[in-house]
Write a protein that holds these residues in place. Structure first.
Motif: not given
Length: 307
Positions: A29-45
């Motif tokens: 019924l509402f086919s969109m979304s928002v994502h937030y990503t936070k990665l600390e230092a050291g995560n290469r990928n």
């Protein structure tokens, strides 16, 4: 009204994980979304190779990342905006020593398509969603501000999180404006070269093969044979599209799976390493430190309370 919790990942493996994502972006019924990503230092990928049916807009709030879509790649910094077309295999690695943060708005075709296949659908929406051209659009921060694209994305994310009255209508109106501004901007840019759709299919097959077989011994001959191409052709194709050798990518995938298990269980790290395809614990630790800038045991202590 209580604020919506965005789907996010802090200091751990990026949320957009499956190659052909199983994550539901919004609902029917509402086919969109928002994502937030936070990665600390050291995560290469920051994002492993994956694809999805949605059109994706990302904007960076912290750190520096290198994004790849097929053979196209760019360096994105805070304030930069990227648009990635649907069904395109893409990934990102961090180039920052101080962690990264970014938002992603994913928009399904159903969110924009109407009951009638009118001129707007034919001229703008269908080409945007169903073109086989595998490239990305990159707007530097200054351009994003000048065109109004970045402020719109920021407002869409805020509206999605806060769910104010009639927020769905507000978001839908902003998405239409976002597409209008993006199409205007893109029409003034040189058309990037289209990516060979046959190679895109082969790359999807390759990453799916790794996903299904990473716990076992995999040779170049095995994966090239599964794709029905020569080892030399596979090595060239894989390197051009990932920026890494097959062994580097396989090891990176294996340690990312190991990291998930290390945080999500109390199993011995040696057992987890074996389960993820590593036959030598010292080699596993070396690869793990290369990807996460710490040992597996330190990673467990830092993150086990955040699952």
């Amino acid at each position: 009204m209580a604020k919506k919790s965005l789907e996010w990942s802090e200091g751990k493996i990026p949320i957009e994980r499956d190659f052909r994502e199983g994550i539901a972006h919004g609902d029917r019924l509402f086919s969109m979304s928002v994502h937030y990503t936070k990665l600390e230092a050291g995560n290469r990928n920051a994002l492993y190779h994956h694809w999805h049916e949605e059109l994706e807009f990302l904007f960076i709030t912290k750190g520096i990342l290198r994004f790849m879509v097929g053979k196209s790649n760019c360096i994105a910094r805070p304030g930069d905006v990227l648009m990635i077309r649907p069904n395109q295999l893409h990934s990102a690695v961090t180039l920052s020593d101080h962690g990264v943060e970014f938002y992603a708005a994913l928009i399904h075709y159903d969110f924009l398509a109407g009951m009638i296949n009118d001129a707007v659908q034919q001229k703008y929406i269908r080409p945007l969603f169903f073109s086989e051209a595998g490239f990305l659009h990159h707007l530097p921060a200054e351009t994003g501000r000048e065109t109004g694209i970045l402020p719109l994305l920021e407002e869409i994310c805020t509206a999605y999180r806060e769910e104010a009255p009639a927020y769905e209508l507000h978001i839908k109106s902003m998405v239409w404006t976002l597409l209008y501004k993006t199409i205007l901007w893109a029409s003034e840019q040189p058309e990037p070269s289209a990516y060979d759709s046959v190679n895109m299919v082969r790359m999807k097959q390759a990453v799916r093969y790794i996903e299904q077989n990473y716990t076992q011994k995999i040779s170049l001959e095995d994966i090239a044979g599964a794709l029905h191409i020569s080892v030399g052709h596979f090595c060239r194709l894989f390197g051009e599209n990932t920026g890494a050798t097959f062994v580097e990518y396989l090891n990176s995938y294996r340690v990312s799976e190991a990291a998930r298990r290390i945080v999500g269980s109390d199993k011995r790290i040696t057992d987890i390493a074996l389960e993820c395809g590593f036959g030598n614990i010292n080699y596993f630790t070396t690869i793990f430190k290369r990807n996460f800038s710490c040992t597996p045991s330190i990673y467990r202590r830092r993150n086990q309370g955040h699952t």
